[in-house]
Scaffold this active site. Structure first.
Site, PDB file in Angstrom:
ATOM      1  NE  ARG A  36     -11.450  -0.771  47.333  1.00 38.90           N
ATOM      2  CZ  ARG A  36     -11.141  -0.610  48.639  1.00 38.90           C
ATOM      3  NH1 ARG A  36     -11.587  -0.605  49.521  1.00 38.90           N
ATOM      4  NH2 ARG A  36     -10.792   0.629  47.498  1.00 38.90           N
ATOM      5  CG  LEU A  37      -4.154  -3.594  44.770  1.00 37.52           C
ATOM      6  CD1 LEU A  37      -2.942  -4.958  45.666  1.00 37.52           C
ATOM      7  CD2 LEU A  37      -2.853  -3.827  43.659  1.00 37.52           C
ATOM      8  CB  ILE A  75      -4.814   1.505  44.496  1.00 37.48           C
ATOM      9  CG1 ILE A  75      -4.860   0.543  43.871  1.00 37.48           C
ATOM     10  CG2 ILE A  75      -4.155   3.477  44.362  1.00 37.48           C
ATOM     11  CD1 ILE A  75      -2.861   0.128  44.506  1.00 37.48           C
ATOM     12  CB  CYS A 113      -9.792  -4.094  40.384  1.00 36.16           C
ATOM     13  SG  CYS A 113     -10.055  -2.791  42.220  1.00 36.16           S
ATOM     14  CB  ILE A 153      15.620  -6.564  36.713  1.00 38.19           C
ATOM     15  CG1 ILE A 153      14.331  -7.003  37.651  1.00 38.19           C
ATOM     16  CG2 ILE A 153      16.986  -7.528  35.650  1.00 38.19           C
ATOM     17  CD1 ILE A 153      15.124  -7.440  38.797  1.00 38.19           C
ATOM     18  CG  ASP A 202     -10.909   5.805  40.955  1.00 40.88           C
ATOM     19  OD1 ASP A 202     -11.085   5.572  41.439  1.00 40.88           O
ATOM     20  OD2 ASP A 202     -10.149   5.708  40.061  1.00 40.88           O
ATOM     21  CD  GLU A 225      -5.996   3.652  40.386  1.00 42.33           C
ATOM     22  OE1 GLU A 225      -6.871   4.599  40.808  1.00 42.33           O
ATOM     23  OE2 GLU A 225      -5.851   2.782  41.495  1.00 42.33           O
ATOM     24  CB  SER A 264       5.690   2.171  33.998  1.00 38.27           C
ATOM     25  OG  SER A 264       5.103   2.385  33.037  1.00 38.27           O
TER      26      SER A 264
END
Length: 647
Positions: free
Chosen positions: A50-51, A53, A2, A291, A100, A77, A363
């Site tokens: 907010r995104l 999840i 977020c 990529i 969370d 998170e 990642s």
């Protein structure tokens, strides 16, 4: 994932300008396009983008405790929240969501400022406790998520995930900090806790800030640090087994999501190890993306394909043209302060690709720092052995003289480029490492900066950043010391900044299993010989992954995620770099020597020297001035404020 922002009246309960708060929140729309809310009460305003999840249905923010006396906005998170919820419920706390985020408000009620010690994850949050009249902000241990704040002259405290939210308030002065300029031209980023603006600060990683209304703003408090003890007596076999176990646990925690999830797959050891581990934990194919570059010197996609084929991932590849340089102004606006890592371009593109298919991507970031993967580590250890063979009283004058007299030979094979080695031998360990990672080294910055800027610096040198951290490292082991320095500087200021801004520009959450603080703590107990052995970096990680990854991936030369700057500045960007470096905007600052700028451009474009990194650093600084400072920095007389500071 977020974006959070807000303001707090440290002196009283003045009304919060709701339209201003909304503007600050909207400035970070890209960080959370799913929902946006604000909360206002006397002297306090919180904004959240907010995104979604986790707990998509009920995890909206700002979020409150049972009686509404504690409110939080949170970015990140908490991966161990499923363990914390029953513990907090047993202590009498009532949960109204499955998110969370709610662990934070109840954790604050239960454990106070020490709640952060119980959280495992990446986070930046701010909470307001009305009963205690206390504002509390915190940042995760390794600085994965950002937090900026500024105390205005009228006692208003601004905070936000990105500087653009503070700038949107309208009250933050855009005066540049000369010391931040020195750090930028040395390192390519502005190191924590400084920002490019004199009035704003970054909350350092593993720090909290507890502010009580009516009291002076305190200094941030550190709640965690990594200690390189190096005394673990484990064998290689046992260490490999333990690493595999810890990596599985870290990856498993980061696979918790209610939205599509995948991973970056570059073809390097780190991302390949993460994908291989994910595959062992997944019922279906892992989503992976890579990529590719049309220039074979920079293209690792074939190695990524080997891993994708082995684990039958749902793999997607997009080719980036080697002349993909149209992002310069976009990046300047995105980062809010000058940022000179050119790999921000392919990072932006891989995040753009990933977001077409997933909302969360894992990642391999921090593999080099934690496992000893950088080539510069091996070169530094070689120099350290040479430095250790001679006492400083002999070494410094002899090699200092050789470093001054030996001609610079960038064009020659590395074995004949002795000038840098001689210079390094004359320095202390910290001085030598700082010199090796500097974009414009000390002598270059002295030629670049004008007398006026030097007066503003007052003798300050960006090496002070390294000296400060080295004094707290608690180790004199050559490898552990520079790993510690990178964890405190390069990882936070460069890598994490790059990935956070590039991913959130596309509303993509990136999670980092190799930055799990429990994994980092364990790795710090291992002897350095398990990380760099001879000329092999990441020794332990590679050995542990041998059953899971092909040797072609594990034991090939490291390529990195780079772009062909040198060619750009002699070809398609030749005129642009000349116009930017020698143009009016840099000149108007009064901070740079025109003759040295001319030398950098002319020598590079003539092919006699490779000044691509310094030129990119200047190009991005000029783009920052145009796209960020000039958006509101022109004073009453119509001249830039940095020039006013010199008057």
């Amino acid at each position: 994932m977020c974006g959070i922002t807000g303001l707090f009246d440290t002196r009283g309960t003045r009304d919060v300008p709701v339209a201003v708060l909304q503007r600050m929140n909207d400035a970070q729309w890209h960080r959370g396009p799913d929902e946006g809310s604000v909360h206002v009460e006397p002297g306090v305003g919180f904004g959240h983008r907010r995104l979604s999840i986790i707990d998509i249905a009920t995890g909206q923010q700002p979020l409150f405790n049972e009686d509404g006396s504690v409110v939080v906005v949170f970015n990140g998170e908490i991966y161990n929240y499923q363990e914390l919820i029953p513990e907090l419920q047993a202590a009498g706390h009532v949960f109204h969501t499955k998110s969370d985020t709610e662990c934070i408000v109840h954790g604050w009620e239960q454990w106070g400022e020490r709640c952060v010690e119980r959280f495992r994850g990446m986070f930046a949050f701010v909470l307001w406790d009305r009963n205690r009249q206390t504002l509390f902000m915190a940042r995760d241990r390794l600085g994965v998520k950002p937090m900026h704040y500024a105390l205005l002259d009228d006692g208003t405290l601004l905070f936000g995930s990105e500087l653009k939210s503070l700038l949107a308030h309208g009250g933050l002065k855009r005066d540049l900090d000369p010391l931040a300029v020195e750090e930028y031209f040395a390192l390519g980023y502005v190191a924590e806790p400084r920002t490019i603006f004199s009035q704003a600060r970054k909350l350092p990683p593993a720090h909290t800030l507890c502010i009580r209304r009516g009291e002076p703003l305190p200094e941030p408090r550190e709640y965690w640090d990594v200690h390189f003890t190096l005394g673990n007596p484990t064998s290689v076999e046992d260490a490999c087994e333990e690493l595999q176990h810890r990596l599985r646990e870290s990856v498993r925690l980061r696979m918790i999501a209610e939205v599509p999830l995948g991973a970056f797959l570059s073809g390097g050891v780190d991302s390949s190890a993460v994908v291989a581990t994910m595959a062992g934990l997944s019922e279906g194919p892992v989503n992976t993306c890579s990529i590719a570059f049309d220039d074979p010197k920079f293209n690792e996609s074939a190695f990524a394909q080997l891993v994708a084929d082995r684990y039958r991932t749902d793999h997607r590849v997009e080719t980036v043209k080697s002349d993909d340089f149209d992002l310069i102004d976009t990046l300047a606006r995105l980062y809010d302060e000058p940022y000179a890592d050119s790999s921000a371009i392919p990072t932006y593109r891989v995040c753009q690709l990933a977001r077409k298919h997933v909302t969360v991507a894992l990642s391999g970031d921090a593999g080099d720092e934690n496992f000893g993967g950088y080539r510069r580590y091996r070169l530094h250890l070689m120099e350290e052995r040479m430095r250790g063979a001679l006492p400083a009283a002999v070494r410094q004058p002899v090699f200092g003289m050789l470093g001054r007299l030996y001609p610079k030979a960038d064009w020659a094979p590395r074995v004949l480029r002795a000038k840098t080695t001689f210079q390094g031998m004359a320095r202390s360990s910290v001085e030598a490492y700082f010199h090796s990672v500097s974009i414009l080294r000390g002598d270059m910055r002295r030629q670049l900066f004008s007398p006026a800027l030097k007066r503003l610096l007052g003798g300050y040198d960006a090496q002070n950043v390294f000296e400060h951290h080295a004094a707290r490292a608690g180790t004199d082991d050559p490898l552990a010391l520079i790993q510690y320095l990178d964890l405190k500087t390069y990882l936070v200021g460069d890598i994490n900044t790059k990935v956070d801004r590039a991913s959130m520009a596309h509303s993509l959450e990136v999670r980092e299993p190799l930055m799990d603080h429990k994994l980092v703590e364990w790795l710090a107990t291992l002897p350095s010989s398990l990380k760099v052995r001879g000329q092999e970096g990441k020794f332990l990680l590679k050995k542990a992954m041998e059953p899971m990854l092909p040797d072609e991936v594990l034991y090939r030369p490291k390529m990195g995620f780079s772009v062909p700057l040198a060619r750009w500045f002699r070809g398609p960007l030749k005129d642009r770099v000349r116009d930017a470096v020698l143009g009016e905007r840099l000149s108007a600052t009064g901070w740079f020597e025109r003759s040295y700028l001319q030398h950098l451009v002319d020598a590079h474009q003539a092919g006699t020297r490779d000044y691509s990194a310094p030129l990119w650093t200047l190009l991005m600084f000029e783009a920052f001035l145009r796209n960020v400072v000039d958006a509101g920095a022109v004073g009453a007389q119509g001249i830039p404020r940095e020039a006013e500071a010199l008057a």
